[in-house]
Every structure is written in structure tokens, then in C-alpha cells.
Design an enzyme around this catalytic site. Structure first.
Site, PDB file in Angstrom:
ATOM      1  N   ARG A 119       5.912 -23.571  -0.519  1.00 51.70           N
ATOM      2  CA  ARG A 119       4.446 -23.414  -0.566  1.00 51.70           C
ATOM      3  C   ARG A 119       3.848 -22.977   0.774  1.00 51.70           C
ATOM      4  O   ARG A 119       2.693 -23.245   1.063  1.00 51.70           O
ATOM      5  CB  ARG A 119       3.746 -24.693  -1.032  1.00 51.70           C
ATOM      6  CG  ARG A 119       4.158 -25.157  -2.415  1.00 51.70           C
ATOM      7  CD  ARG A 119       3.195 -26.178  -2.985  1.00 51.70           C
ATOM      8  NE  ARG A 119       3.690 -26.703  -4.255  1.00 51.70           N
ATOM      9  CZ  ARG A 119       4.459 -27.785  -4.350  1.00 51.70           C
ATOM     10  NH1 ARG A 119       4.793 -28.459  -3.277  1.00 51.70           N
ATOM     11  NH2 ARG A 119       4.870 -28.194  -5.529  1.00 51.70           N
ATOM     12  N   LYS A 141      -2.333  -9.646   3.811  1.00 54.83           N
ATOM     13  CA  LYS A 141      -2.036  -9.332   2.418  1.00 54.83           C
ATOM     14  C   LYS A 141      -0.536  -9.200   2.269  1.00 54.83           C
ATOM     15  O   LYS A 141       0.091  -8.393   2.942  1.00 54.83           O
ATOM     16  CB  LYS A 141      -2.689  -8.011   2.012  1.00 54.83           C
ATOM     17  CG  LYS A 141      -4.137  -8.111   1.634  1.00 54.83           C
ATOM     18  CD  LYS A 141      -4.558  -6.830   0.928  1.00 54.83           C
ATOM     19  CE  LYS A 141      -6.005  -6.867   0.526  1.00 54.83           C
ATOM     20  NZ  LYS A 141      -6.399  -5.602  -0.153  1.00 54.83           N
ATOM     21  N   GLU A 183      -3.277   6.676   7.235  1.00 50.92           N
ATOM     22  CA  GLU A 183      -4.033   5.422   7.346  1.00 50.92           C
ATOM     23  C   GLU A 183      -4.823   5.372   8.655  1.00 50.92           C
ATOM     24  O   GLU A 183      -5.925   4.815   8.712  1.00 50.92           O
ATOM     25  CB  GLU A 183      -3.099   4.205   7.241  1.00 50.92           C
ATOM     26  CG  GLU A 183      -2.426   4.028   5.892  1.00 50.92           C
ATOM     27  CD  GLU A 183      -3.300   3.330   4.823  1.00 50.92           C
ATOM     28  OE1 GLU A 183      -4.409   2.866   5.136  1.00 50.92           O
ATOM     29  OE2 GLU A 183      -2.845   3.283   3.668  1.00 50.92           O
ATOM     30  N   LYS A 225      -9.403  -2.536  11.512  1.00 51.19           N
ATOM     31  CA  LYS A 225      -8.947  -3.370  10.406  1.00 51.19           C
ATOM     32  C   LYS A 225      -9.198  -4.852  10.679  1.00 51.19           C
ATOM     33  O   LYS A 225      -9.636  -5.593   9.807  1.00 51.19           O
ATOM     34  CB  LYS A 225      -7.465  -3.130  10.117  1.00 51.19           C
ATOM     35  CG  LYS A 225      -6.959  -4.036   9.010  1.00 51.19           C
ATOM     36  CD  LYS A 225      -5.864  -3.460   8.170  1.00 51.19           C
ATOM     37  CE  LYS A 225      -5.638  -4.361   6.957  1.00 51.19           C
ATOM     38  NZ  LYS A 225      -4.476  -3.974   6.178  1.00 51.19           N
ATOM     39  N   GLU A 235     -11.145 -10.409   0.604  1.00 54.70           N
ATOM     40  CA  GLU A 235     -11.641  -9.259  -0.136  1.00 54.70           C
ATOM     41  C   GLU A 235     -12.710  -9.627  -1.145  1.00 54.70           C
ATOM     42  O   GLU A 235     -12.638  -9.278  -2.328  1.00 54.70           O
ATOM     43  CB  GLU A 235     -10.480  -8.519  -0.828  1.00 54.70           C
ATOM     44  CG  GLU A 235     -10.881  -7.111  -1.191  1.00 54.70           C
ATOM     45  CD  GLU A 235      -9.692  -6.188  -1.479  1.00 54.70           C
ATOM     46  OE1 GLU A 235      -8.581  -6.492  -1.024  1.00 54.70           O
ATOM     47  OE2 GLU A 235      -9.910  -5.162  -2.108  1.00 54.70           O
ATOM     48  N   ARG A 239     -14.156  -5.942   2.643  1.00 54.62           N
ATOM     49  CA  ARG A 239     -12.758  -5.569   2.849  1.00 54.62           C
ATOM     50  C   ARG A 239     -12.319  -4.433   1.923  1.00 54.62           C
ATOM     51  O   ARG A 239     -11.403  -3.680   2.255  1.00 54.62           O
ATOM     52  CB  ARG A 239     -11.849  -6.789   2.659  1.00 54.62           C
ATOM     53  CG  ARG A 239     -10.408  -6.506   3.009  1.00 54.62           C
ATOM     54  CD  ARG A 239      -9.600  -7.773   3.190  1.00 54.62           C
ATOM     55  NE  ARG A 239      -8.197  -7.437   3.410  1.00 54.62           N
ATOM     56  CZ  ARG A 239      -7.290  -8.276   3.868  1.00 54.62           C
ATOM     57  NH1 ARG A 239      -7.637  -9.492   4.181  1.00 54.62           N
ATOM     58  NH2 ARG A 239      -6.053  -7.904   4.040  1.00 54.62           N
ATOM     59  N   ASN A 243      -9.786   0.267   1.221  1.00 51.74           N
ATOM     60  CA  ASN A 243      -9.064   0.929   0.127  1.00 51.74           C
ATOM     61  C   ASN A 243      -9.518   2.363  -0.114  1.00 51.74           C
ATOM     62  O   ASN A 243      -9.213   2.933  -1.165  1.00 51.74           O
ATOM     63  CB  ASN A 243      -9.224   0.104  -1.156  1.00 51.74           C
ATOM     64  CG  ASN A 243      -8.460  -1.198  -1.078  1.00 51.74           C
ATOM     65  OD1 ASN A 243      -7.327  -1.233  -0.617  1.00 51.74           O
ATOM     66  ND2 ASN A 243      -9.086  -2.278  -1.484  1.00 51.74           N
ATOM     67  N   HIS A 246      -7.332   4.658  -2.038  1.00 55.01           N
ATOM     68  CA  HIS A 246      -6.216   3.878  -2.583  1.00 55.01           C
ATOM     69  C   HIS A 246      -6.213   3.806  -4.104  1.00 55.01           C
ATOM     70  O   HIS A 246      -5.149   3.692  -4.706  1.00 55.01           O
ATOM     71  CB  HIS A 246      -6.220   2.467  -2.001  1.00 55.01           C
ATOM     72  CG  HIS A 246      -5.649   2.393  -0.614  1.00 55.01           C
ATOM     73  ND1 HIS A 246      -6.185   3.094   0.444  1.00 55.01           N
ATOM     74  CD2 HIS A 246      -4.581   1.725  -0.110  1.00 55.01           C
ATOM     75  CE1 HIS A 246      -5.479   2.844   1.547  1.00 55.01           C
ATOM     76  NE2 HIS A 246      -4.497   2.021   1.232  1.00 55.01           N
ATOM     77  N   HIS A 250      -2.962   4.831  -5.653  1.00 52.35           N
ATOM     78  CA  HIS A 250      -2.091   3.942  -6.434  1.00 52.35           C
ATOM     79  C   HIS A 250      -1.736   4.575  -7.773  1.00 52.35           C
ATOM     80  O   HIS A 250      -0.626   4.403  -8.276  1.00 52.35           O
ATOM     81  CB  HIS A 250      -2.772   2.591  -6.657  1.00 52.35           C
ATOM     82  CG  HIS A 250      -2.750   1.711  -5.449  1.00 52.35           C
ATOM     83  ND1 HIS A 250      -3.459   0.529  -5.372  1.00 52.35           N
ATOM     84  CD2 HIS A 250      -2.108   1.833  -4.271  1.00 52.35           C
ATOM     85  CE1 HIS A 250      -3.256  -0.025  -4.189  1.00 52.35           C
ATOM     86  NE2 HIS A 250      -2.438   0.743  -3.500  1.00 52.35           N
ATOM     87  N   HIS A 263       3.379   5.998   0.315  1.00 52.93           N
ATOM     88  CA  HIS A 263       2.047   5.403   0.170  1.00 52.93           C
ATOM     89  C   HIS A 263       0.994   6.213   0.933  1.00 52.93           C
ATOM     90  O   HIS A 263      -0.057   6.559   0.390  1.00 52.93           O
ATOM     91  CB  HIS A 263       2.085   3.955   0.678  1.00 52.93           C
ATOM     92  CG  HIS A 263       0.762   3.268   0.659  1.00 52.93           C
ATOM     93  ND1 HIS A 263       0.095   2.973  -0.504  1.00 52.93           N
ATOM     94  CD2 HIS A 263      -0.028   2.834   1.670  1.00 52.93           C
ATOM     95  CE1 HIS A 263      -1.059   2.378  -0.211  1.00 52.93           C
ATOM     96  NE2 HIS A 263      -1.150   2.281   1.101  1.00 52.93           N
TER      97      HIS A 263
END
Lengths: 362, 362
Positions: A119, A141, A183, A225, A235, A239, A243, A246, A250, A263
Site C-alpha cells: 500500500r 502520476k 513535450e 509542470k 487533476e 492540471r 494534456n 493528448h 492517445h 507518445h
């Protein structure tokens, strides 16, 4: 060496940017005080840097090395299990630290393994690609891909420290370096117009991988960032501007199969689509779109979506994106260079026309 | 109906305890306002309660039902993937809510799926076993098992609400009911001596499943757990006392294979070992150990470890337990009834003698 701080209360952490950090024993050990360590890397990066890093980390009671296959197609639950199996069978306890040595895939999956193991245990990042240095190593992330969607399974889990050794960029293949620049350019577009202009002016130096230019570009990217992440760790709103490109990107990655388009390449094309859409709404000048297309071409990034995709396929895949909330597709557009906007009013007709036009150029 | 509040700042949530909560449409819908819902249950519980719950939840845009096989042996990464695959293919977005209808296995795995899906979505718990009502539904610990250790892969992820419908206990098999009572007794032992005395006095009423006694026992158990969790959400220290009997118990569960001994049964035997150890250290009276053993027998809980285990096997498995920090085994003992102590000075000799003596009675 430059130091940035990501301000997240008790989860704050430093990002170090400089030369030869990989062998800076004092700096590394300061952030890795425990006796147990799990180093996760891949078969491309490990032969280049693992021995030197190991030597700098000094003797430890228990060190497990997990060397993964290289590629986005291995960012899966199966690979996550492979890491966890090793950590379990070597009996690492809760005070162990996971260290990610590699690009975004290694970083994301190692971070997620650290988030899940018992955990949550500590982890640090040693990103070795431009993309991971400016993107995935900042912000906590972590994730693996699902066959039906990228980064769909994951956690928010902040690293304890990030060590960006700019020397590692010298060994990066040109295509991956270019994908990372996508990026970098993104940060200029969404929140730092002067940086975007600087990038337009300094792209030849960056492409020649000049150290001073690289350090500057990485630091300004990470600062942008870090600022956005500090304002919105999970997010909730702001935030999402990270993206830019993105949602389109994606869709390309999912349609082509992970690992086919990089990517950053998919994001580059996605950003061009977002800029075109912004221009059609009258928010930015047509000339900016042309200049941006030119910049992408200078970097040798793709400027059209894959010819075998259809507008319908895009819309279908975009509907499954994480940025869909209660059925509404949220897109990041530009109000101006350096100023992103989250829009929720894109109609199917607007998107279909945009995509069909773009696909005609493919 | 009684309401408890688990105080965790912005992650605070209510626990409702009462009759017929499963069909209390107003209460349920108040905490499930979204249009998307994933109900996770198992093949034993679903036929009993799913239809009624569905009716109470009213019409929704998208409801996915995932019915798992029943048993601790299915609390695995494979089952987690099964849930995530369904949620993905039905295209739930970030505003979806997962609802766990069932015992601890369903609750833990559903909570972990909610923690991982798109890096965290909401979930609520409708626990239908005594164990899950007093233990796993309070505190936000979610997990699956690893072949080499219980609950080793997971996350801290708090539910939005917990609905404890005490009527569901009427359908619970006697063995599972007894296993749940083991955890109820635990709360008395670690932090509420008057509650422990109350349990000794009221055990016949509890075993007869009298509603008033059940509601009282559940509320006091949850209150104890909620208090400990609020003081130490991520198990930095105090929260470890909730693990009384668990280090021994996990060793039993792992050695026997998950699902062979029920968790509560293993914990009961583990608590007896911890009490015996506390008595040998002179912390509690021998008489208390005998009374406790008698109480376990009244409930028909096991009072000796499995005869086929050895002291060495125990020590080996206990060394892999999450409560091991930097090589030191931490155990929860009792300084007195109602007063737990975390000890890190147990020697191998002390444990070996304790375990060998206990195994002789098996």
C-alpha cells in the site's frame, strides 16, 4: 546543478538537474538512506548506466535489480506483476525504496509498483529520456496501460526525489529525443510564451544537444509542470492543461498499438490538431499554426495523423479518454500562445470536420 | 439508525448502521448522486440482495454488475483485472462510483479497483458479513493478496460512505459469523476494556444474533476502529494495534492457503498466541488467557494453530509480514485488557518456545 522544488506539502520533493548526477554518490545517498533498494530498469538502459549507478549507491543490505523488456507495449499489468513478484520473493519490507532508471515506461510502472507494494513505499526517479525528464518524472502520476486505453490503471504517488542527469541524453536515439522535444514545446504553448519563442530561436542548439540549452529547456519545462502540479495535484481542474494534444494523441497511440507511434509523436500531432481547432475558433492566428507546423518539421515530428485512421475511429477512442466527465469530452485548446483553455463545448461536427481535413493531408 | 463519522479531513465519511439500509433509497441515493455505477458482488451474496439494492438505487444511465466467485482465494490480481476489464469495456468515466456488496474480499478488491481505475474513482461499501462490517469497511485499506503474502498489493483509498445493514447478518453462515466475532472481540482487547467485559457477558445474545446486541457490538467496534484510523490514517504507528493477532494469523492463512482458515479464525488463534505471550511477559494475568480461550470456544473459534505447521514455518512467514520494518519484527501484545502495545524486542527464542508450546496443544 539546478534544484527545483515541487511544492506539495508533506509530499514535496526536489528535482535535481545537472551533469553526472548518476554518479553523484553523496547526492543520491542523501535521498536513499535505507538499507533496501529495488532498481527497475530496462534492457536498453541497464547496460549503459546500471553499473555506474550501483557503484555510486554504495553497499546495501538488499538490492534487487529488475530489468524489463524495453517499450511501451510492456507497460502492462503483467510487467507490474513481474516487478511485484521479484520484490515479494526478495522480501523487501515497507522501508524499501524503488528506483526507476530509464524512460517514462520504467518510471510510470515503477512508481505504480511503489504505490501498490504494501500500500505504498518510497520511490525515486532517474529519468534517462528527455520525455521522462520533463514530463513523467514530475507530478506523481503513475500507471500501466490497459488494452483498451492508455494509463487507465494507476495511482497518484509522488517520488521522494528526481535526479535528471543531462548526460544521459547523449545516448538517446534521435527519434526519442524528438519525441521528448514535443513535450518541451508543449510547456511553452500552454503556460510560457517567452519560453516558446526561446524554443523557436534555439531549436538548432537543442537538436545539437548542447548542454546549456538542454539544461535550460529541461529546467523551464519542469518548472512549468511543477507549478501546474502544485496548484492541482490530483487533476481537479488546472492540471488538465498539461494534456494539450493528448486526447487526440492517445487515440492515435491506442489505434496504432502501443509502441508504434511514440507518445511524443502522437502528442505533437495532437497539439497541431488542437492548434488548428483553436485557429478555426479564431483564438490564435493562422500564422502561428503554420509556424508551429514548421517547428515540428524542423524537429522531425509527424504533422499529420496516421493515414489509416478515420474521423469516426478518433471520436470513438476519444470518448473513452480519461478526460471525459459525465459524457462530456473535454479538450485543451489555446486561447493564445502560452495560454491554455479547457473546453467542453466541442461538437461532433466540429471535430469530424477538423479530423477529416487533417486526415486528407495524411 | 446510528451514524458514525470517520474523521479524515477532506476524506471523512459516514458509517450508517441499522436495519434495512439496503433498501433505503433516499439514504443510498444521497451518497450515490452520479449517473454511472459499478456494482461488485459475489455469486453467494448477489442472489440474496442484488435485486433489492438495484431497485433502491433507481434508474441510472450506466450500471455494470460484476459478480465474482466467492472466497479469499479469488482476492487476486487476476480478479482485479476482471473488474477493471468490465469497467473499461463499459466505458465508465472518472465520475463513476464503485459499490461493493459483499464481505471483506469484495470490499477490499472493489476498493482497490476504485483506487486504481483512472488513478482513483469514488466507491461505497455495503458490507454483508460481520467481519467486513466491523473491520474491512472502516479505514480505507484496500488490497489483493499475493501468492507469497496476504494484502501485499493495495492502496489506501477511503470510501465515500459505508452502509451496514444488520439484517444481512441473518443469512450469514455460522462459521463466518464466528470469524467476524473474533474481530469484534479484538476491539475490546486493544482499546475498550468495558466493551470486552460487555462481550463476555453478552456473547449468548450475539450468538443468537439478537438485533440490539448486534447493533451495539458493531457500533462500538466501528467506533474503536474509526478512532484509531483517524489518529493514524496510513499506519505510521498507532494503527498497527489493529493488527493484534494478525502477524500470527497471516502466517496461518498463508501456510494453509487462502480460504482454508477464515481470516477471523486465524486472527482468533493469533490473538490467543499474543495473549499467551503477554502473560509470559507478566503483563496480563494467566486467568485472562484462560477466560479468553473459553470465550473463543464459546464462539466456536479455533484455539490452537494448525497441527501441520512448525515453529520455523511460522517464523519464516512472519518475517515476510508487512509489520517488519528494517528487519525488526513488530508484534502487538497486551499490556492489559483494553491496552495494546507495539513491541519490537521479541527474540527468536521467545517466539520459538511460544509457538512450539502452542503447536503441542494442536
Amino acid at each position: 546543478m539546478h534544484t527545483l522544488h515541487v511544492e506539495l506539502g508533506e509530499r514535496s520533493y526536489p528535482i535535481y538537474i545537472g551533469r553526472d548526477l548518476l554518479t553523484d554518490s553523496e547526492l543520491l545517498c542523501q535521498h536513499l538512506p535505507g538499507s533496501q533498494l529495488v532498481i527497475v530498469s530496462n534492457e536498453t538502459i541497464a547496460p549503459l548506466y546500471l553499473d555506474r549507478l550501483r557503484a555510486a549507491l554504495g553497499p546495501r543490505e538488499l538490492v534487487t535489480e529488475v530489468i524489463l523488456a524495453d517499450g511501451e507495449q510492456y507497460k502492462t499489468m503483467a510487467t507490474l506483476n513481474e516487478i511485484l513478484d521479484r520484490v515479494m520473493s526478495d522480501r523487501h519490507n515497507r522501508s524499501t525504496t524503488l528506483l526507476a532508471l530509464g524512460g517514462g515506461v520504467v518510471g510510470d510502472i515503477t512508481g505504480f509498483a511503489a504505490a501498490c507494494y504494501q500500500r505504498g513505499v518510497n520511490y525515486v526517479q532517474v529519468p534517462t529520456t528527455l520525455l521522462s525528464q520533463v514530463d513523467s518524472s514530475v507530478g506523481g502520476k503513475t500507471a500501466v496501460n490497459h488494452p483498451q486505453g492508455k494509463n487507465m490503471i494507476g495511482a497518484f504517488h509522488q517520488p521522494r526525489a528526481v535526479f535528471i542527469d543531462i548526460n544521459t541524453l547523449q545516448s538517446l536515439p534521435a527519434r526519442e529525443f524528438a519525441a521528448g522535444l514535443a513535450e518541451v514545446i508543449k510547456y511553452g504553448l500552454i503556460c510560457d510564451a517567452p519560453f516558446y519563442r526561446w524554443l523557436q530561436a534555439h531549436m538548432p542548439k537543442l537538436l545539437a544537444r548542447e548542454e546549456a540549452a538542454l539544461a535550460e529547456a529541461i529546467e523551464r519545462s519542469c518548472a512549468c509542470k511543477a507549478e501546474v502540479v502544485a496548484a492541482d495535484e490530483r487533476e481537479g481542474g488546472l492540471r488538465a492543461i498539461l494534456n494539450l494534444g493528448h486526447t487526440f494523441g492517445h487515440a492515435i497511440e491506442t489505434a496504432q498499438g502501443y509502441g508504434s507511434w511514440l507518445h511524443g509523436e502522437a502528442v505533437a500531432t495532437g497539439m497541431l490538431l488542437a492548434m488548428e481547432m483553436s485557429a478555426r475558433r479564431g483564438w490564435i492566428a493562422r500564422e502561428e499554426v503554420a509556424d508551429f507546423r514548421q517547428l515540428l518539421q524542423t524537429v522531425q515530428l509527424p504533422v499529420a495523423p496516421p493515414a489509416d485512421m478515420t474521423a469516426d475511429q478518433f471520436l470513438d477512442l476519444m470518448g473513452r479518454d480519461k478526460k471525459v466527465l459525465d459524457g462530456t469530452l473535454r479538450l485543451i485548446l489555446l486561447r493564445d500562445i502560452g495560454e491554455a483553455a479547457i473546453v467542453a463545448d466541442a461538437s461532433e461536427a466540429e471535430l469530424t470536420t477538423l479530423l477529416e481535413d487533417a486526415l486528407q493531408t495524411a
